[in-house]
Design a protein around this motif. Structure first.
Motif, mmCIF file in Angstrom:
data_model
loop_
_atom_site.group_PDB
_atom_site.id
_atom_site.type_symbol
_atom_site.label_atom_id
_atom_site.label_comp_id
_atom_site.label_asym_id
_atom_site.label_seq_id
_atom_site.Cartn_x
_atom_site.Cartn_y
_atom_site.Cartn_z
ATOM 1 N N ALA A 1 0.827 -1.208 0.000
ATOM 2 C CA ALA A 1 0.000 0.000 0.000
ATOM 3 C C ALA A 1 0.863 1.261 0.000
ATOM 4 C CB ALA A 1 -0.931 -0.003 1.216
ATOM 5 N N HIS A 2 1.970 1.243 0.749
ATOM 6 C CA HIS A 2 2.844 2.413 0.794
ATOM 7 C C HIS A 2 3.538 2.633 -0.543
ATOM 8 C CE1 HIS A 2 6.413 4.855 1.963
ATOM 9 N NE2 HIS A 2 5.505 5.461 2.732
ATOM 10 N N ALA A 3 3.920 1.547 -1.186
ATOM 11 C CA ALA A 3 4.530 1.692 -2.516
ATOM 12 C C ALA A 3 3.534 2.303 -3.499
ATOM 13 C CB ALA A 3 5.019 0.333 -3.012
ATOM 14 N N ALA A 4 2.294 1.828 -3.461
ATOM 15 C CA ALA A 4 1.272 2.401 -4.339
ATOM 16 C C ALA A 4 1.002 3.856 -3.991
ATOM 17 C CB ALA A 4 -0.018 1.583 -4.235
ATOM 18 N N TRP A 5 1.021 4.177 -2.704
ATOM 19 C CA TRP A 5 0.802 5.562 -2.269
ATOM 20 C C TRP A 5 1.897 6.482 -2.803
ATOM 21 C CZ3 TRP A 5 -2.630 8.795 -0.453
ATOM 22 C CH2 TRP A 5 -2.220 9.969 0.167
ATOM 23 N N CYS A 6 3.115 5.967 -2.865
ATOM 24 C CA CYS A 6 4.237 6.769 -3.355
ATOM 25 C C CYS A 6 4.394 6.691 -4.875
ATOM 26 C CB CYS A 6 5.531 6.313 -2.679
ATOM 27 S SG CYS A 6 5.568 6.594 -0.891
ATOM 28 N N GLY A 7 3.523 5.954 -5.550
ATOM 29 C CA GLY A 7 3.566 5.894 -7.005
ATOM 30 C C GLY A 7 4.575 4.918 -7.557
ATOM 31 N N ARG A 8 4.988 3.933 -6.767
ATOM 32 C CA ARG A 8 5.962 2.956 -7.238
ATOM 33 C C ARG A 8 5.258 1.658 -7.623
ATOM 34 N NH1 ARG A 8 9.089 5.352 -2.934
ATOM 35 N NH2 ARG A 8 8.295 3.824 -1.419
ATOM 36 N N THR A 9 5.833 0.927 -8.517
ATOM 37 C CA THR A 9 5.295 -0.370 -8.929
ATOM 38 C C THR A 9 6.086 -1.522 -8.328
ATOM 39 O OG1 THR A 9 6.664 -0.325 -10.934
ATOM 40 C CG2 THR A 9 4.400 0.540 -11.090
ATOM 41 N N GLU A 10 7.114 -1.205 -7.552
ATOM 42 C CA GLU A 10 7.958 -2.226 -6.913
ATOM 43 C C GLU A 10 8.119 -1.854 -5.442
ATOM 44 O OE1 GLU A 10 10.276 -5.787 -7.252
ATOM 45 O OE2 GLU A 10 9.221 -4.716 -8.863
ATOM 46 N N VAL A 11 7.919 -2.811 -4.558
ATOM 47 C CA VAL A 11 8.099 -2.564 -3.123
ATOM 48 C C VAL A 11 9.581 -2.464 -2.822
ATOM 49 C CG1 VAL A 11 7.745 -3.475 -0.808
ATOM 50 C CG2 VAL A 11 5.960 -3.742 -2.526
ATOM 51 N N THR A 12 9.971 -1.416 -2.116
ATOM 52 C CA THR A 12 11.369 -1.184 -1.769
ATOM 53 C C THR A 12 11.591 -1.386 -0.274
ATOM 54 O OG1 THR A 12 11.046 1.173 -1.325
ATOM 55 C CG2 THR A 12 11.471 0.519 -3.620
ATOM 56 N N GLY A 13 12.853 -1.312 0.107
ATOM 57 C CA GLY A 13 13.178 -1.419 1.519
ATOM 58 C C GLY A 13 12.552 -0.313 2.346
ATOM 59 N N GLU A 14 12.430 0.882 1.789
ATOM 60 C CA GLU A 14 11.811 1.979 2.524
ATOM 61 C C GLU A 14 10.339 1.705 2.813
ATOM 62 O OE1 GLU A 14 11.221 5.135 4.718
ATOM 63 O OE2 GLU A 14 13.175 4.427 4.020
ATOM 64 N N ASP A 15 9.655 1.063 1.872
ATOM 65 C CA ASP A 15 8.258 0.686 2.108
ATOM 66 C C ASP A 15 8.158 -0.294 3.269
ATOM 67 O OD1 ASP A 15 7.349 2.220 -0.109
ATOM 68 O OD2 ASP A 15 7.927 0.587 -1.452
ATOM 69 N N VAL A 16 9.094 -1.225 3.338
ATOM 70 C CA VAL A 16 9.092 -2.192 4.431
ATOM 71 C C VAL A 16 9.374 -1.490 5.759
ATOM 72 C CG1 VAL A 16 10.200 -4.264 5.356
ATOM 73 C CG2 VAL A 16 9.752 -4.076 2.902
ATOM 74 N N ARG A 17 10.296 -0.513 5.755
ATOM 75 C CA ARG A 17 10.588 0.226 6.986
ATOM 76 C C ARG A 17 9.348 0.943 7.518
ATOM 77 N NH1 ARG A 17 15.974 0.824 8.257
ATOM 78 N NH2 ARG A 17 17.422 0.082 6.651
ATOM 79 N N VAL A 18 8.653 1.642 6.635
ATOM 80 C CA VAL A 18 7.446 2.346 7.056
ATOM 81 C C VAL A 18 6.404 1.364 7.570
ATOM 82 C CG1 VAL A 18 5.529 3.780 6.259
ATOM 83 C CG2 VAL A 18 7.858 4.280 5.503
ATOM 84 N N ALA A 19 6.226 0.265 6.835
ATOM 85 C CA ALA A 19 5.228 -0.722 7.238
ATOM 86 C C ALA A 19 5.567 -1.346 8.585
ATOM 87 C CB ALA A 19 5.116 -1.805 6.159
#
Length: 686
Positions: free
Chosen positions: A291-309
């Motif tokens: 969801a955070h990756a989609a919120w930021c407009g990315r099509t690939e989940v990154t390490g930063e998305d995992v950190r926030v989650a």
């Protein structure tokens, strides 16, 4: 904060709660995340942010006239109002924000028979409740930690299955109930049941900003909203539209976001390193990262998305026991994330607020846990405190003697608490306040199973109508009232109210001799262990536990009746022991506490446990004053236990005399430890 009756405070105007706003938006982007729990002190915009969320959510399409808001495009979303005729219009409406009151009854939540139509037309018709109204929307529970336990069970069932089933009064209805659950709470008012805590996908702790500039901006915006709500909302209309468009776009993009194997392995490694319970944490973290990756407009989940989650999904799941700090230490999480993902990179789009004017960063909130030092204090010898005044007769002190010194005694090991229950069923008179809901003793309440019906004139306060009892009361009079056919002819005297039997909370008040006359260091450690162990169970069963100590020349309420284990643990850790024995003051303070608690709405049934050797050695006429204080306590009728801690070859039997004056059970013990003390309380209260 007060709200305008027609306009909600814009979510994009909320200042200083970035984590809260982000968590709410991610739960809206991916409802399968499981909702948000917001913990924080009063006045931190918790309710304001939740109410503002509904305005930025995409509208939903429903079949016109469908009371259950089912999705017309989902064949599995079946409405009890269906089937609908071909050509029934499909309309679009805003997402509903349904607020579940803490004091709501079961019928209001799940729905019940339509009473008016049943009595007037003789037809059983289902009236939907709040769960049906919240389908495909937001269900908001303010003070969720104070929610009645039977309602918690209903929410757990609905959250787990996505459906609600009602079987009552001769009808059975099952309807969809999928919603984003948002709860707010103040931890100082008690903890949340672990079963419900785990159901919240994300958790956020909020506090008032410490930066003066940010506080000024919060006040400025709030005053501007209250002075001109329409103008303030118009000022942020563009920001709200951008936020709503971004939510809609992120929802659509979630299905296109790729969660790679390496990232999924990193999620599992973080959850395993933090020793979270179960696998729900892994699933929620992965969904939140997408969801955070989609919120930021990315099509690939990154390490930063995992950190926030991870920061939103794991802290409330890592809690091992009620006395552990529920907050996840930042350095521990950082180490686990660094080990799994590598060094931290800045978030390219961390701010969910589209307002082009950035707010200053708030100062970190102060934090801290409860220490677990076993001894504490000044390191004084326990033997010295134990010997003070041991062989002195009651009411005497050696000439020129100085008062024994006090020292802090830590708690020993806790243990699994056994159930405390008061005798019988607590019955309420008409007009009496309802008992505090809980999972302890049986009591007549506004919730629970129906045990009988009574005329409304004799019903306790808050009792709801009893349909079957009303019908049965009217049947013998139908012929005299001229009824030959058609609806029943009712009179006000026919109305019956349902008397329900549920469970209530109890108050266990310990009144403990903290003087130096009875091995106080060992005794205080045991008493602390017993109370902490009771709280382990009490925070789940909605009980309250309090502690009065007396030593030196006064008595102190060191632990006001509470169900918050965190507050209780911190108070107990610093409890001192030593000094003379002001028994009269201790009993009088206990009486004041019980009297004050008994005057509160929803007062709990008390059980007073007096732990003492019965000696009174402080002040003039110490023995006489203690006897008079005991007589006054006995006159109140409070249920008491006296645990006799007298030791040694010569025993004066003072605690037995005290128990007789109190009308209490006398329990002589040679060596009271925490388990034995708790067993005494259990045996007396069960």
């Amino acid at each position: 904060m007060p709200q305008h009756p027609t306009l909600s405070y814009p979510l994009s105007a909320v200042v200083g709660s970035d984590d809260l706003v982000l968590a709410l938006l991610l739960a809206a982007v991916a409802p399968e995340v499981g909702g948000v729990l917001v913990r924080g002190e009063k006045g931190t915009a918790k309710t304001t942010a939740v109410r503002g969320l509904a305005a930025v959510l995409p509208p939903v399409e429903v079949i016109e006239g469908d009371r259950f808001s089912t999705d017309p495009r989902d064949p599995g979303d079946v409405s009890p109002d269906g089937p609908f005729a071909d050509g029934t219009p499909v309309v679009s409406r805003p997402v509903r924000l349904v607020e579940l009151p803490v004091g709501a009854g079961e019928d209001r939540v799940t729905g019940s028979i339509h009473l008016e139509r049943a009595l007037s037309a003789g037809r059983a018709e289902y009236e939907p409740g709040l769960l049906a109204r919240a389908h495909r929307g937001l269900l908001y529970v303010d003070e969720v930690n104070l929610l009645h336990d039977h309602l918690v069970d209903l929410l757990l069932d609905a959250a787990a299955t996505g459906r609600a089933t009602v079987e009552r009064d001769g009808f059975s209805v099952t309807h969809p109930a999928r919603f984003v659950l948002v709860g707010t709470m103040n931890p100082e008012e008690g903890e949340l049941r672990p079963q419900l805590l785990d159901r919240f996908g994300l958790s956020v702790d909020v506090a008032a900003p410490r930066d003066p500039a940010r506080r000024v901006e919060v006040v400025r915006r709030r005053l501007a909203f209250e002075a001109d709500p329409a103008g303030f909302v118009a000022r942020f209309a563009a920001a709200e539209q951008r936020l709503a468009a971004r939510v809609a776009a992120a929802r659509s993009a979630c299905t296109d976001v790729h969660l790679g194997e390496e990232v999924l392995l990193a999620v599992a490694e973080v959850c395993a390193a933090l020793e979270v319970d179960g696998l729900r944490a892994d699933i929620v973290t992965a969904r939140t990262a997408v969801a955070h990756a989609a919120w930021c407009g990315r099509t690939e989940v990154t390490g930063e998305d995992v950190r926030v989650a991870a920061r939103l999904a794991l802290p409330h799941r890592r809690r091992r026991a009620p006395f552990d700090d529920p907050d996840l230490e930042d350095d521990l999480l950082d180490r686990a994330l660094d080990d799994a993902l590598g060094p931290d990179d800045p978030d390219p789009d961390p701010d969910p607020d589209p307002d082009p004017q950035p707010d200053p960063e708030p100062d970190p909130r102060p934090g801290g846990g409860v220490t677990s030092d076993g001894e504490g204090g000044d390191g004084g010898s326990g033997d010295g405190a134990e010997g003070e005044g041991r062989d002195l007769p009651a009411g005497s002190e050696p000439a020129g003697a100085s008062p024994p010194r006090s020292s802090t005694v830590g708690a020993g090991e806790t243990f699994r608490a056994r159930l405390l229950q008061a005798h019988g069923t607590h019955r309420r008179d008409r007009g009496a306040t309802r008992p505090a809901p809980g999972r302890r003793s049986r009591a007549e309440s506004s919730t629970g199973r129906v045990v009988r019906s009574v005329p409304t004139a004799d019903a306790p306060a808050g009792a709801g109508p009893h349909l079957l009892g009303t019908v049965l009361a009217s049947v013998p009079h139908q012929h005299a009232r001229g009824r030959a056919d058609g609806p029943l002819r009712l009179r006000p005297a026919d109305l019956r109210a349902a008397v329900r039997e549920g469970r209530e909370s109890n108050l266990v008040l310990f009144c403990v001799d903290a003087s130096g006359s009875m091995a106080a260091r060992r005794r205080m450690r045991e008493v602390k262990s017993a109370i902490l162990s009771l709280l382990l169970d009490a925070y789940q069963r909605r009980d309250t536990v309090g502690l009065v100590t007396f030593g030196g020349d006064s008595a102190t309420l060191v632990l006001p009746p509470t169900g918050s284990v965190d507050v209780a643990a911190s108070r107990l850790e610093a409890l001192p022991a030593g000094g003379r024995t002001p028994l009269a003051e201790g009993l009088s303070e206990a009486a004041r506490v019980l009297d004050r608690e008994g005057r509160r709405a929803g007062a709990r049934r008390p059980l007073l446990v007096v732990v003492t050797d019965g000696r009174a050695t402080s002040g003039a006429d110490a023995v006489g004053r203690s006897h008079r204080a005991a007589d006054r306590l006995a006159a109140t009728g409070v249920d008491c236990v006296v645990v006799d801690c007298e030791a040694g070859p010569i025993r004066l039997g003072l605690a037995r005399t005290l128990a007789q004056r109190l009308g209490a059970e006398h329990v002589p013990v040679a060596a009271v430890d925490a388990a034995a003390l708790h067993g005494v309380v259990r045996g007396r209260a069960a």
